[in-house]
Design a protein around this motif. Structure first.
Motif, PDB file in Angstrom:
ATOM      1  N   GLU A  15     -54.397 -28.931  38.099  1.00  0.00           N
ATOM      2  CA  GLU A  15     -55.167 -28.091  37.184  1.00  0.00           C
ATOM      3  C   GLU A  15     -54.334 -26.913  36.679  1.00  0.00           C
ATOM      4  OE1 GLU A  15     -59.726 -26.431  37.000  1.00  0.00           O
ATOM      5  OE2 GLU A  15     -58.636 -26.157  38.881  1.00  0.00           O
ATOM      6  N   THR A  16     -53.554 -26.313  37.587  1.00  0.00           N
ATOM      7  CA  THR A  16     -52.740 -25.145  37.217  1.00  0.00           C
ATOM      8  C   THR A  16     -51.404 -25.532  36.621  1.00  0.00           C
ATOM      9  OG1 THR A  16     -53.756 -23.848  39.004  1.00  0.00           O
ATOM     10  CG2 THR A  16     -51.689 -23.024  38.099  1.00  0.00           C
ATOM     11  N   GLN A  17     -50.741 -26.529  37.205  1.00  0.00           N
ATOM     12  CA  GLN A  17     -49.364 -26.840  36.843  1.00  0.00           C
ATOM     13  C   GLN A  17     -49.229 -27.856  35.712  1.00  0.00           C
ATOM     14  OE1 GLN A  17     -46.783 -25.287  37.859  1.00  0.00           O
ATOM     15  NE2 GLN A  17     -46.629 -25.014  40.059  1.00  0.00           N
ATOM     16  N   ALA A  18     -50.262 -28.606  35.418  1.00  0.00           N
ATOM     17  CA  ALA A  18     -50.168 -29.641  34.379  1.00  0.00           C
ATOM     18  C   ALA A  18     -51.245 -29.479  33.306  1.00  0.00           C
ATOM     19  CB  ALA A  18     -50.248 -31.029  35.008  1.00  0.00           C
ATOM     20  N   LYS A  19     -52.503 -29.467  33.720  1.00  0.00           N
ATOM     21  CA  LYS A  19     -53.585 -29.387  32.738  1.00  0.00           C
ATOM     22  C   LYS A  19     -53.534 -28.082  31.955  1.00  0.00           C
ATOM     23  CE  LYS A  19     -58.622 -29.522  32.225  1.00  0.00           C
ATOM     24  NZ  LYS A  19     -59.933 -29.639  32.932  1.00  0.00           N
ATOM     25  N   ALA A  20     -53.362 -26.960  32.654  1.00  0.00           N
ATOM     26  CA  ALA A  20     -53.372 -25.659  31.980  1.00  0.00           C
ATOM     27  C   ALA A  20     -52.259 -25.529  30.941  1.00  0.00           C
ATOM     28  CB  ALA A  20     -53.311 -24.523  32.997  1.00  0.00           C
ATOM     29  N   PRO A  21     -50.998 -25.822  31.285  1.00  0.00           N
ATOM     30  CA  PRO A  21     -49.966 -25.711  30.244  1.00  0.00           C
ATOM     31  C   PRO A  21     -50.162 -26.690  29.088  1.00  0.00           C
ATOM     32  CG  PRO A  21     -49.028 -26.560  32.302  1.00  0.00           C
ATOM     33  CD  PRO A  21     -50.401 -26.068  32.607  1.00  0.00           C
ATOM     34  N   PHE A  22     -50.697 -27.867  29.376  1.00  0.00           N
ATOM     35  CA  PHE A  22     -50.986 -28.839  28.306  1.00  0.00           C
ATOM     36  C   PHE A  22     -52.016 -28.265  27.337  1.00  0.00           C
ATOM     37  CE2 PHE A  22     -53.182 -32.241  26.236  1.00  0.00           C
ATOM     38  CZ  PHE A  22     -52.282 -33.290  26.099  1.00  0.00           C
ATOM     39  N   MET A  23     -53.147 -27.812  27.884  1.00  0.00           N
ATOM     40  CA  MET A  23     -54.248 -27.375  27.040  1.00  0.00           C
ATOM     41  C   MET A  23     -53.970 -26.029  26.373  1.00  0.00           C
ATOM     42  SD  MET A  23     -56.119 -30.002  27.297  1.00  0.00           S
ATOM     43  CE  MET A  23     -57.379 -29.393  26.178  1.00  0.00           C
ATOM     44  N   LEU A  24     -53.286 -25.111  27.078  1.00  0.00           N
ATOM     45  CA  LEU A  24     -52.956 -23.825  26.468  1.00  0.00           C
ATOM     46  C   LEU A  24     -51.956 -24.027  25.330  1.00  0.00           C
ATOM     47  CD1 LEU A  24     -53.294 -20.790  26.359  1.00  0.00           C
ATOM     48  CD2 LEU A  24     -51.550 -20.578  28.149  1.00  0.00           C
ATOM     49  N   SER A  25     -51.000 -24.917  25.524  1.00  0.00           N
ATOM     50  CA  SER A  25     -50.043 -25.221  24.455  1.00  0.00           C
ATOM     51  C   SER A  25     -50.766 -25.786  23.240  1.00  0.00           C
ATOM     52  CB  SER A  25     -48.992 -26.213  24.950  1.00  0.00           C
ATOM     53  OG  SER A  25     -48.200 -25.640  25.967  1.00  0.00           O
ATOM     54  N   GLN A  26     -51.757 -26.622  23.480  1.00  0.00           N
ATOM     55  CA  GLN A  26     -52.535 -27.169  22.372  1.00  0.00           C
ATOM     56  C   GLN A  26     -53.236 -26.054  21.597  1.00  0.00           C
ATOM     57  OE1 GLN A  26     -56.491 -29.061  23.014  1.00  0.00           O
ATOM     58  NE2 GLN A  26     -55.477 -30.944  22.337  1.00  0.00           N
ATOM     59  N   ALA A  27     -53.865 -25.140  22.345  1.00  0.00           N
ATOM     60  CA  ALA A  27     -54.603 -24.052  21.703  1.00  0.00           C
ATOM     61  C   ALA A  27     -53.678 -23.133  20.905  1.00  0.00           C
ATOM     62  CB  ALA A  27     -55.374 -23.253  22.753  1.00  0.00           C
ATOM     63  N   VAL A  28     -52.519 -22.804  21.477  1.00  0.00           N
ATOM     64  CA  VAL A  28     -51.571 -21.921  20.801  1.00  0.00           C
ATOM     65  C   VAL A  28     -50.921 -22.637  19.618  1.00  0.00           C
ATOM     66  CG1 VAL A  28     -49.417 -20.634  21.056  1.00  0.00           C
ATOM     67  CG2 VAL A  28     -51.146 -20.532  22.864  1.00  0.00           C
ATOM     68  N   ALA A  29     -50.537 -23.893  19.806  1.00  0.00           N
ATOM     69  CA  ALA A  29     -49.874 -24.649  18.738  1.00  0.00           C
ATOM     70  C   ALA A  29     -50.800 -24.849  17.539  1.00  0.00           C
ATOM     71  CB  ALA A  29     -49.391 -25.996  19.268  1.00  0.00           C
ATOM     72  N   GLU A  30     -52.096 -24.942  17.779  1.00  0.00           N
ATOM     73  CA  GLU A  30     -53.058 -25.078  16.685  1.00  0.00           C
ATOM     74  C   GLU A  30     -52.948 -23.897  15.724  1.00  0.00           C
ATOM     75  OE1 GLU A  30     -55.599 -27.197  14.534  1.00  0.00           O
ATOM     76  OE2 GLU A  30     -55.168 -27.847  16.585  1.00  0.00           O
ATOM     77  N   ARG A  31     -52.677 -22.732  16.282  1.00  0.00           N
ATOM     78  CA  ARG A  31     -52.519 -21.528  15.452  1.00  0.00           C
ATOM     79  C   ARG A  31     -51.107 -21.422  14.886  1.00  0.00           C
ATOM     80  NH1 ARG A  31     -56.614 -17.111  17.802  1.00  0.00           N
ATOM     81  NH2 ARG A  31     -58.138 -18.533  18.714  1.00  0.00           N
ATOM     82  N   MET A  32     -50.129 -21.842  15.681  1.00  0.00           N
ATOM     83  CA  MET A  32     -48.740 -21.794  15.207  1.00  0.00           C
ATOM     84  C   MET A  32     -48.523 -22.686  13.995  1.00  0.00           C
ATOM     85  SD  MET A  32     -46.497 -21.914  18.751  1.00  0.00           S
ATOM     86  CE  MET A  32     -46.208 -20.456  19.754  1.00  0.00           C
ATOM     87  N   LYS A  33     -49.148 -23.856  13.994  1.00  0.00           N
ATOM     88  CA  LYS A  33     -48.874 -24.820  12.926  1.00  0.00           C
ATOM     89  C   LYS A  33     -49.353 -24.315  11.576  1.00  0.00           C
ATOM     90  CE  LYS A  33     -52.842 -27.996  13.108  1.00  0.00           C
ATOM     91  NZ  LYS A  33     -53.241 -29.403  13.337  1.00  0.00           N
ATOM     92  N   GLU A  34     -50.345 -23.432  11.571  1.00  0.00           N
ATOM     93  CA  GLU A  34     -50.802 -22.844  10.323  1.00  0.00           C
ATOM     94  C   GLU A  34     -49.737 -21.939   9.724  1.00  0.00           C
ATOM     95  OE1 GLU A  34     -54.442 -20.842  11.164  1.00  0.00           O
ATOM     96  OE2 GLU A  34     -55.515 -22.673  11.748  1.00  0.00           O
ATOM     97  N   ARG A  35     -48.905 -21.343  10.605  1.00  0.00           N
ATOM     98  CA  ARG A  35     -47.832 -20.440  10.145  1.00  0.00           C
ATOM     99  C   ARG A  35     -46.506 -21.184   9.992  1.00  0.00           C
ATOM    100  NH1 ARG A  35     -49.944 -17.838  14.590  1.00  0.00           N
ATOM    101  NH2 ARG A  35     -47.953 -17.870  15.688  1.00  0.00           N
ATOM    102  N   LYS A  36     -46.485 -22.473  10.363  1.00  0.00           N
ATOM    103  CA  LYS A  36     -45.282 -23.307  10.255  1.00  0.00           C
ATOM    104  C   LYS A  36     -44.113 -22.765  11.077  1.00  0.00           C
ATOM    105  CE  LYS A  36     -46.976 -26.312   7.311  1.00  0.00           C
ATOM    106  NZ  LYS A  36     -47.179 -27.730   7.686  1.00  0.00           N
ATOM    107  N   SER A  37     -44.424 -22.154  12.204  1.00  0.00           N
ATOM    108  CA  SER A  37     -43.355 -21.680  13.092  1.00  0.00           C
ATOM    109  C   SER A  37     -43.932 -21.392  14.469  1.00  0.00           C
ATOM    110  CB  SER A  37     -42.692 -20.410  12.536  1.00  0.00           C
ATOM    111  OG  SER A  37     -43.579 -19.315  12.591  1.00  0.00           O
ATOM    112  N   GLY A  38     -43.074 -21.455  15.469  1.00  0.00           N
ATOM    113  CA  GLY A  38     -43.495 -21.151  16.827  1.00  0.00           C
ATOM    114  C   GLY A  38     -42.523 -21.714  17.839  1.00  0.00           C
ATOM    115  N   ASN A  39     -42.712 -21.292  19.065  1.00  0.00           N
ATOM    116  CA  ASN A  39     -41.804 -21.690  20.132  1.00  0.00           C
ATOM    117  C   ASN A  39     -42.585 -21.794  21.432  1.00  0.00           C
ATOM    118  OD1 ASN A  39     -39.558 -21.435  22.170  1.00  0.00           O
ATOM    119  ND2 ASN A  39     -38.392 -21.324  20.267  1.00  0.00           N
TER     120      ASN A  39
END
Length: 253
Positions: A111-135
């Motif tokens: 839950e902490t080491q796999a699910k959380a980074p997967f889902m948080l990356s999804q949430a952050v990337a959803e916003r990054m892709k609108e700006r066409k940049s991110g890391n």
């Protein structure tokens, strides 16, 4: 290259940023000019870390396993500036004999080491892709390279996020989002002390068998993370950057 290595004008979100590798990454990113947001479960540790890190650091008490609260967290962060850099660092470990491991313990680590980074990356990337940049940076482990004693569940997760970085590099690249993993060597953090290094003899053995001798310093990981997040690495994505003094390349471990 001084201009390219700068993180001036960038905002980084570092999970588990109040101590250990997360704190070192936050510190080096601030030194490179970034604004940094650290999150974790303990308010006292976060506040203490923020006081040391200075005015360009702010904190939120947040449990990364609370997936349904990610948007609320990101909305708070975005009020000042959107996340340009996500460092998935938060983690836990349980060291015990494989045959004694219980399902609920496995689930807690996943839950902490796999699910959380997967889902948080999804949430952050959803916003990054609108700006066409991110890391996005994941923290992997030497356990993905070397067979390590009594940390099988941890190894499953760290191997997973290492592979996830490669997969996301492919899928998010068209949106201008770079994704890499950072692989620490033996860093003498509190978690490592509790799980792996219980005897002075073991410490000495690792020091002697590392080709560059000694242990990886948390600062080494912080500087490597800055590089991966900076324009100096603008054409680097999908890699696992190993910072271990050469121990994973040695037959002597």
């Amino acid at each position: 290259m001084m201009k390219e290595i700068s993180l001036e004008g960038k905002t980084a979100l570092v999970t588990g940023g109040a101590s250990g590798i997360g704190y070192a990454i936050a510190s080096e990113m601030i030194d490179a000019g970034a604004e940094v947001v650290i999150v974790g479960r303990r308010a006292d540790k976060l506040q203490e870390a923020t006081e040391k890190l200075g005015d360009r650091c702010r904190w939120y008490q947040f449990d990364v396993t609370h997936v349904d609260e990610y948007d609320q967290l990101l909305n708070q962060v975005d009020e000042k500036s959107p996340v340009d850099i996500l460092v998935n660092n938060a983690g836990i470990n349980i060291k015990k004999d494989f045959f004694d491991f219980r399902a609920e313990e496995f689930d807690r680590i996943v839950e902490t080491q796999a699910k959380a980074p997967f889902m948080l990356s999804q949430a952050v990337a959803e916003r990054m892709k609108e700006r066409k940049s991110g890391n996005i940076i994941f923290i992997s482990s030497l356990a993905t390279i070397l067979g390590m004693h009594e940390i099988q569940a941890y190894t499953v997760c760290k191997s997973g996020v290492k592979g996830l970085a490669r997969s996301l590099a492919r899928d998010l690249g068209p949106y201008g989002i770079r994704v890499n993993s950072l692989n620490p060597g033996f860093v003498y953090t509190d978690m490592l002390e509790k799980t792996n290094l219980k005897t002075p003899e073991r410490l000495k053995e690792i020091e002697e068998k590392t080709p560059l001798k000694g242990f990886t310093q948390a600062k080494d990981l912080g500087m490597a993370a800055v590089f991966l997040a900076s324009d100096a690495a603008r054409f680097i994505t999908g890699i696992d950057l190993v910072v271990d003094g050469g121990i994973s390349s040695s037959f002597l471990i």
